[in-house]
Enzyme design. Sequence first.
Site: not given
Ligand code: GLU
Length: 451
Positions: A142
């Site tokens: 993240k």
């Molecule tokens: N931000 C989204 C999540 O928390 C998607 C992450 C992604 O597509 O890599 O799952």
Amino acid sequence: MITGVATEPIIIFILLLKTYVYKSFVILYIKTLNTKIYLKNEGVNMSVFENNIKRLENLKEIINITDEQMQILLKPKRELKGNIKINGKEYEAYRIIFNDALGPGKGGIRFHPKVNEDEVKSLAFWMALKNSLVGLPYGGAKGGVSIDPKQLTKKELEDVSRQYMQLFYENFGQNKDIPAPDVNTNSQVMAWMLDEYEKIKKKHEFSMITGKPIELGGCELRAGATGQGGAIVLDNIIKKIGKNPHETTVAIQGFGNVGSYLAKFLYDKGYKIIAISDITGMVYENNGLNIHEILENLKDKTYLNELDLEIKDNNELLYLPVDVLAPSALENQITKENADKVKAKIILEMANGPTTSEADEILNKNNILVIPDILVNSGGVIVSYFEWVQNKLGNFFEMEDLEIKLEKILNKATDNVFNHKLKEKHDLRTVAYALSINRILDAEKLRGNCE
Ligand code: GLU
């Protein structure tokens, strides 16, 4: 003058002592993972990551995680930090890659003033669990910048996106770590980041980032995928417990990308959405809101209070006597302070980490069924995976085929959690965590990293 000279070293000494005590504490908690000492704030307000440690500690007994395995599970693989400068002000930027035994890092980047290291670390940890639970070949990651993009011009937003890539480009790559959108970031931000990466690397590499615009290798399904996925999981469970969508009332906290698409997909399946909210307030209609009309009217607006509708206090939404409450905004919304006030029968965790571990205990005691975030909001990253595969192959799949595949993956994961024998004694989050951690640990064992 003399006093000034004398107090400075004292202040420095106190600060050093504080850092030393804190560091010693962190070392102590790593050394004593089999005890509860490291939960320094238990009973007070635990940080988001401390909540994760607590959940893992509870699971340790249930699925027999060894101390060695706990250390592996709780240790981020890479933690990157930097600063982004806009108009003379500096903002913190992070990228954290958690366990990567199952594959490259994968997870979004959020722009939000509250972004901090503890939060990004937790979000990366949840991504690792989420990717494992639904069977994707990814670890967790993240990123974030502690900035409010709503205060920025388009040019400044582009600048933030490009500076982010300049800071961390060495970490990214299609087989290393693949970012995507998250809170307050979208396909345009992904396009700027891709462009910056390709300029620095002097080559094209669509598959290094997902959630892109269609013209730059994006996947049509991606924008609404998290909301769509949530609707698929809820529908599966509603049928399992013998309820009918038409008589199921829903309240949705947060009307950004996730909340608005969830509303649309549930509305189309016949659910009765009686309340939605954002930071400006709540819109409520006992007979059910017309979601298509609201979405149409919101097209050239940002917030719910700009609509021609009666606006109520958004704090009320969490405590409405609905069948389904869907927190779709940020983490830590349902805590030990307010969990007892929740009257919904089911909580559909569309946001990452909306419920604290202490709130879990209260909700379980009150027989509220919590469908956990790592299952419910995995639709986004599943479609990111489709996008990544398409980009790697240089090929495109039919949208209908992808929709069928998304549904299959989510229904399989939901069935695995709901029908698991651990469910006889434990809540759905514990079952989901157990399944996902076992898969990660299997990969760690095969790599020879633990017994
Ligand atoms: N931000 C989204 C999540 O928390 C998607 C992450 C992604 O597509 O890599 O799952």
